[in-house]
Design a protein around this motif. Structure first.
Motif, PDB file in Angstrom:
ATOM      1  N   ASP A 188      38.180  26.071  36.244  1.00 33.84           N
ATOM      2  CA  ASP A 188      37.380  26.672  35.183  1.00 33.84           C
ATOM      3  C   ASP A 188      36.765  27.992  35.657  1.00 33.84           C
ATOM      4  OD1 ASP A 188      35.707  27.302  33.112  1.00 33.84           O
ATOM      5  OD2 ASP A 188      34.570  25.424  33.155  1.00 33.84           O
ATOM      6  N   PRO A 189      37.267  29.135  35.182  1.00 33.39           N
ATOM      7  CA  PRO A 189      36.689  30.418  35.585  1.00 33.39           C
ATOM      8  C   PRO A 189      35.206  30.529  35.248  1.00 33.39           C
ATOM      9  CG  PRO A 189      38.811  30.767  34.524  1.00 33.39           C
ATOM     10  CD  PRO A 189      38.448  29.325  34.317  1.00 33.39           C
ATOM     11  N   ALA A 190      34.788  29.934  34.130  1.00 30.20           N
ATOM     12  CA  ALA A 190      33.377  29.991  33.754  1.00 30.20           C
ATOM     13  C   ALA A 190      32.513  29.265  34.785  1.00 30.20           C
ATOM     14  CB  ALA A 190      33.182  29.383  32.370  1.00 30.20           C
ATOM     15  N   GLU A 191      33.000  28.142  35.269  1.00 27.22           N
ATOM     16  CA  GLU A 191      32.268  27.386  36.276  1.00 27.22           C
ATOM     17  C   GLU A 191      32.155  28.179  37.574  1.00 27.22           C
ATOM     18  OE1 GLU A 191      32.219  22.920  36.659  1.00 27.22           O
ATOM     19  OE2 GLU A 191      33.858  23.432  38.025  1.00 27.22           O
ATOM     20  N   ALA A 192      33.259  28.789  37.991  1.00 24.96           N
ATOM     21  CA  ALA A 192      33.242  29.590  39.211  1.00 24.96           C
ATOM     22  C   ALA A 192      32.289  30.771  39.072  1.00 24.96           C
ATOM     23  CB  ALA A 192      34.646  30.077  39.532  1.00 24.96           C
ATOM     24  N   ALA A 193      32.305  31.414  37.909  1.00 26.16           N
ATOM     25  CA  ALA A 193      31.430  32.563  37.687  1.00 26.16           C
ATOM     26  C   ALA A 193      29.959  32.161  37.731  1.00 26.16           C
ATOM     27  CB  ALA A 193      31.758  33.221  36.353  1.00 26.16           C
ATOM     28  N   ARG A 194      29.649  30.940  37.321  1.00 27.54           N
ATOM     29  CA  ARG A 194      28.261  30.455  37.356  1.00 27.54           C
ATOM     30  C   ARG A 194      27.821  30.070  38.757  1.00 27.54           C
ATOM     31  NH1 ARG A 194      25.412  26.018  34.606  1.00 27.54           N
ATOM     32  NH2 ARG A 194      23.665  27.457  34.713  1.00 27.54           N
ATOM     33  N   LEU A 195      28.729  29.451  39.535  1.00 25.19           N
ATOM     34  CA  LEU A 195      28.312  28.745  40.739  1.00 25.19           C
ATOM     35  C   LEU A 195      28.657  29.433  42.054  1.00 25.19           C
ATOM     36  CD1 LEU A 195      29.271  25.071  39.759  1.00 25.19           C
ATOM     37  CD2 LEU A 195      27.083  26.244  39.452  1.00 25.19           C
ATOM     38  N   GLY A 196      29.625  30.335  42.056  1.00 23.11           N
ATOM     39  CA  GLY A 196      30.141  30.831  43.312  1.00 23.11           C
ATOM     40  C   GLY A 196      29.328  31.930  43.975  1.00 23.11           C
ATOM     41  N   HIS A 197      28.843  31.670  45.194  1.00 23.57           N
ATOM     42  CA  HIS A 197      28.405  32.773  46.037  1.00 23.57           C
ATOM     43  C   HIS A 197      29.639  33.566  46.482  1.00 23.57           C
ATOM     44  CE1 HIS A 197      24.975  29.888  46.655  1.00 23.57           C
ATOM     45  NE2 HIS A 197      24.285  31.007  46.495  1.00 23.57           N
ATOM     46  N   ALA A 198      30.741  32.824  46.670  1.00 21.81           N
ATOM     47  CA  ALA A 198      32.046  33.425  46.954  1.00 21.81           C
ATOM     48  C   ALA A 198      33.070  32.745  46.059  1.00 21.81           C
ATOM     49  CB  ALA A 198      32.420  33.246  48.421  1.00 21.81           C
ATOM     50  N   ILE A 199      34.029  33.520  45.556  1.00 28.06           N
ATOM     51  CA  ILE A 199      35.080  32.995  44.698  1.00 28.06           C
ATOM     52  C   ILE A 199      36.421  33.423  45.274  1.00 28.06           C
ATOM     53  CG2 ILE A 199      36.090  32.978  42.385  1.00 28.06           C
ATOM     54  CD1 ILE A 199      33.315  33.666  41.281  1.00 28.06           C
ATOM     55  N   VAL A 200      37.307  32.438  45.460  1.00 31.83           N
ATOM     56  CA  VAL A 200      38.616  32.708  46.059  1.00 31.83           C
ATOM     57  C   VAL A 200      39.691  32.093  45.175  1.00 31.83           C
ATOM     58  CG1 VAL A 200      40.076  32.386  48.084  1.00 31.83           C
ATOM     59  CG2 VAL A 200      37.595  32.655  48.370  1.00 31.83           C
ATOM     60  N   VAL A 201      40.710  32.889  44.868  1.00 31.43           N
ATOM     61  CA  VAL A 201      41.874  32.389  44.135  1.00 31.43           C
ATOM     62  C   VAL A 201      42.998  32.158  45.136  1.00 31.43           C
ATOM     63  CG1 VAL A 201      43.630  32.910  42.401  1.00 31.43           C
ATOM     64  CG2 VAL A 201      41.229  33.493  41.968  1.00 31.43           C
ATOM     65  N   MET A 202      43.544  30.956  45.116  1.00 35.67           N
ATOM     66  CA  MET A 202      44.587  30.567  46.064  1.00 35.67           C
ATOM     67  C   MET A 202      45.948  30.644  45.396  1.00 35.67           C
ATOM     68  SD  MET A 202      44.729  27.028  48.256  1.00 35.67           S
ATOM     69  CE  MET A 202      45.928  26.765  49.562  1.00 35.67           C
ATOM     70  N   THR A 203      46.899  31.290  46.057  1.00 37.92           N
ATOM     71  CA  THR A 203      48.283  31.344  45.623  1.00 37.92           C
ATOM     72  C   THR A 203      49.138  30.793  46.767  1.00 37.92           C
ATOM     73  OG1 THR A 203      48.935  33.491  46.536  1.00 37.92           O
ATOM     74  CG2 THR A 203      47.672  33.511  44.471  1.00 37.92           C
TER      75      THR A 203
END
Length: 242
Positions: A188-203
């Motif tokens: 959920d991008p919305a959840e990550a935007a609310r909670l992340g001090h750091a956000i990482v997308v894994m491929t």
């Protein structure tokens, strides 16, 4: 309790001889929330299991280390995608399971406080089959919060909750886990935007670090910077899926 450590996951993994993810370095800053996103099958849950020391079908070549040089796995509280509640035990017994297995003294007040905060005080004596899916997920979250470990791993912990309850549980988790090193896997991008001090997308080939809003977590859902971060993550994820 000692301060929460920073964690480094470094290495690659394969599954049935095929690459699951290529060499990567995932750094979890001490005392912060790191949100890990990515398509299905790229190895996000495998990362959680590696940090927790749980067995995985993947073959991992690398290591998981803490910046204080103390073993990581014994200091982890892990909430899996499935609630994993014991069907024959009451919710109260399920929430206290870790402490009971370690023969630790029971803290009744702490138990009551956590059950109240997740909205399950009136269901403490019930068994999992008597609860809804959302209530079961809240019970699993309560069990994780009860552990009080310095490293917390969450695998889509709020996915079964309605939007209002999800926001409340996010707020609760941030409050109770303040100062701990948290890695949360979410779609959920919305959840990550609310909670992340750091956000990482894994491929399968790389980790992509994404800018985060300056506001403290949990961020307001309607804040412009939060919405812009959410939109940027959605574009990135859609691009990866294309």
């Amino acid at each position: 309790m000692k301060p929460a450590p920073g964690i480094m996951v470094k290495g690659s993994a394969s599954l049935d001889g095929a690459p699951l993810f290529r060499p990567l370095s995932l750094s979890l800053e001490a005392g912060c929330w790191t949100c890990l996103l990515g398509g299905s099958g790229v190895g996000k849950s495998t990362i959680l299991r590696l940090v927790s020391g749980l067995p995985t079908e993947a073959v991992f070549e690398g290591d998981v280390t803490a910046n204080d040089n103390i073993a990581v796995a014994p200091r982890v509280a892990y909430m899996a995608q499935d609630d994993l509640l014991l069907p024959w035990a009451t919710i109260e017994e399920n929430v206290q399971l870790g402490g009971r297995l370690r023969a630790e003294p029971r803290c009744k007040q702490k138990l009551q406080d956590i059950l109240a905060r997740v909205g399950l005080s009136d269901h403490a004596g019930k068994r999992p089959s008597e609860l809804s899916g959302g209530q079961r997920q809240r019970a699993a979250l309560a069990r994780t919060l009860m552990e009080d470990k310095p490293i917390v791993l969450l695998d889509e912990p709020f996915s079964a909750l309605d939007a209002q309850t999800r926001a409340l549980m996010q707020d609760l988790a941030v409050d109770v886990l303040r100062g701990k090193t948290v890695l949360i896997v979410t779609h959920d991008p919305a959840e990550a935007a609310r909670l992340g001090h750091a956000i990482v997308v894994m491929t399968p080939d790389a980790l992509i670090a994404c800018p985060t809003p300056e506001a403290q977590v949990p961020r307001p859902v309607d804040d412009l910077a939060t919405l812009e971060c959410q939109a940027a993550l959605m574009r990135l994820l859609r691009g990866q899926a294309a």
